[in-house]
Scaffold this motif. Sequence first.
Motif, short mmCIF file in Angstrom:
data_model
loop_
_atom_site.label_atom_id
_atom_site.label_comp_id
_atom_site.label_asym_id
_atom_site.label_seq_id
_atom_site.Cartn_x
_atom_site.Cartn_y
_atom_site.Cartn_z
N LYS A 76 30.10 -45.73 -7.34
CA LYS A 76 29.27 -45.83 -8.66
C LYS A 76 27.86 -45.73 -8.32
N GLU A 77 27.26 -46.24 -7.27
CA GLU A 77 25.90 -46.20 -6.83
C GLU A 77 25.58 -44.76 -6.56
N GLN B 203 22.85 -39.74 -8.48
CA GLN B 203 22.88 -38.14 -8.72
C GLN B 203 22.81 -38.13 -10.31
N ILE B 204 23.09 -38.78 -11.13
CA ILE B 204 22.94 -38.71 -12.77
C ILE B 204 21.64 -38.82 -12.71
N GLU B 205 20.75 -39.96 -12.04
CA GLU B 205 19.40 -39.94 -12.30
C GLU B 205 18.45 -38.74 -11.87
N ALA C 123 32.82 -41.29 -12.63
CA ALA C 123 33.72 -41.73 -11.68
C ALA C 123 35.32 -41.27 -12.19
N ALA C 124 35.73 -41.72 -13.39
CA ALA C 124 36.95 -41.43 -13.74
C ALA C 124 37.27 -39.57 -13.83
N ARG C 125 36.23 -38.78 -14.13
CA ARG C 125 36.33 -37.57 -13.99
C ARG C 125 36.68 -37.00 -12.62
N ALA D 280 27.36 -30.70 -10.87
CA ALA D 280 28.42 -31.48 -11.12
C ALA D 280 28.55 -32.54 -9.97
N PRO D 281 29.09 -33.81 -10.38
CA PRO D 281 29.22 -34.94 -9.37
C PRO D 281 30.71 -34.59 -8.61
N ALA D 282 31.35 -33.76 -8.88
CA ALA D 282 32.78 -33.54 -8.10
C ALA D 282 32.27 -32.92 -6.47
N GLU D 283 31.12 -32.76 -6.31
CA GLU D 283 30.81 -32.23 -4.82
C GLU D 283 31.06 -33.48 -3.91
#
Length: 530
Positions: free
Chosen positions: A268-269, A274-276, A142-144, A481-484
Amino acid sequence: MQTVETLNEGLKRAYTLTITSNDIDARVEKEVLAIAPQVKMPGFRPGKVPANLVKKMHGESLQRDALNSSIQDGVQKLIADQKLRPAMQPSVELDEGFEFGKDAQVKVALEVLPEIAAPSVDGIKLERLIAEVGDAQVEEAAARIASQQGAFDALPDDHAAADGDTVVIDFVGKVDGVAFDGGTGEDMKVKIGSGQLIPGFEDQLVGVRKGDEKQLNVNFPDDYGAENLAGKPATFDITVKSILDSSKPRLDEDFAKSLGLESLDQLKELLKGQIEQEHNGLTRTYMKRKLLDQLAAAHDFDVPPSMVEAEFEQIWAQLQHEAGHEEDPAAALAEMEAEKEDYRAIAVRRVRLGLLLSEIGQANGVVVNEQEMNRLIMQAAQQYGPQDRERFVQYVRQDPMAAAQLRAPLYEDKVVDFLFEKAEVTERTVSRTELEAAIEAEEEGDIKPHVHGPDCGHDHHEPAPKKAKKAAAAEEAAPEAPAEDAPAEKPAKKVAVKKAAPAEAATGDAAAEEKPKKKAPAKKAAAKAE
């Protein structure tokens, strides 16, 4: 048609086919009768042109077509009668001395797939490494995103900008006192010390405060993308709008809502999910490599040299392409040459594993059904424009090789999934770092096979041996990357004074932020470095 076997050695076969002139003539006569009703000739009513005149008009082309169809049918009959399973397209050669009116001698050479004893799928033992998602990982992600979006808290009005701070400015760029096209902007965020802008620009922002107006003096680099600015001195009149604390991204409800979400908890959810998925992908990569190692160790059989050569050429071509992008291409190519036989051994193993997976799939009824195939076709068609999509769909449905290429990766995944279900699997919880390290340790032995057989379109996968393997394996192992989930900053914000920076330098989340900014509006393109 007469058939004589001239070679039966290992997986190599060769035959001589004799196609009689009577067979060719019969095909010509049949075609004459088929086209005669459509032939028009002065002096004859439509459809009443005599067959001998039709043959005289079109005889040469009819003979060629008849010969070609005779050869094609003969090769297919040979394969069926001899129960051959060609590894690659057979080589077909017509005797150089052939003349129409005589029998045709045709040489057919091919390699066949090996006979593989029914592989056992019992006794496979695998370990599933499970990396749980911790709160710290979610917070970091989230911070990224917040950092990429410039979601920072404003510093006090009297704060003097220092290295690492982000300064928000309006600016007007001038050359010889005249504002140049694309050199004006508002609310541009400049992080001091980032090196994003032309030399000297960021350094002159040190010490400014909110509300300051200042003139910056810079020189455009000689290799600047806009020729009218390259090598010229320039000034930028700036107004400081605010100074932001780049060290602490702002993570609050307002930031989440700026991304179109309902709350910070929802963000965050989404990130946790996504990380999972990333962790599941890494787990699968590790298990698949262990599975392939076990299959390779338990099976050894000859493979067709032509398939190995085709696989090797695919590997070698990609490695040459990658070497061309190294800092020292000549040294990279020299290292490749020194390890050439290692890469050829990899091609052998990949072909063997591909044949083995195909055999397992056929023996256990693994198929890509029609619904799955339709989904693959429609997904692939999306890369084409509306006018070309239908043509692509028709092409895939009519060309077996094209369909096989599209089907092969999914077929391979389904065979692997089948083997996962049959295996005895134990589980162990690890950290993401440990999971990535386990995959890294396996890289020297990892070889992604291509499934050869009924679904084979020779859609070969990337090579992955030795040093080059790490880059090749990254595509399979690296998470998205979660940036999407986070829209990038508007492109106009960093047009005026951005220095040249190759796209390859950006990786991971940084790449997701940088690429959209390169799509500058046309009116500001002149001022942007390419």
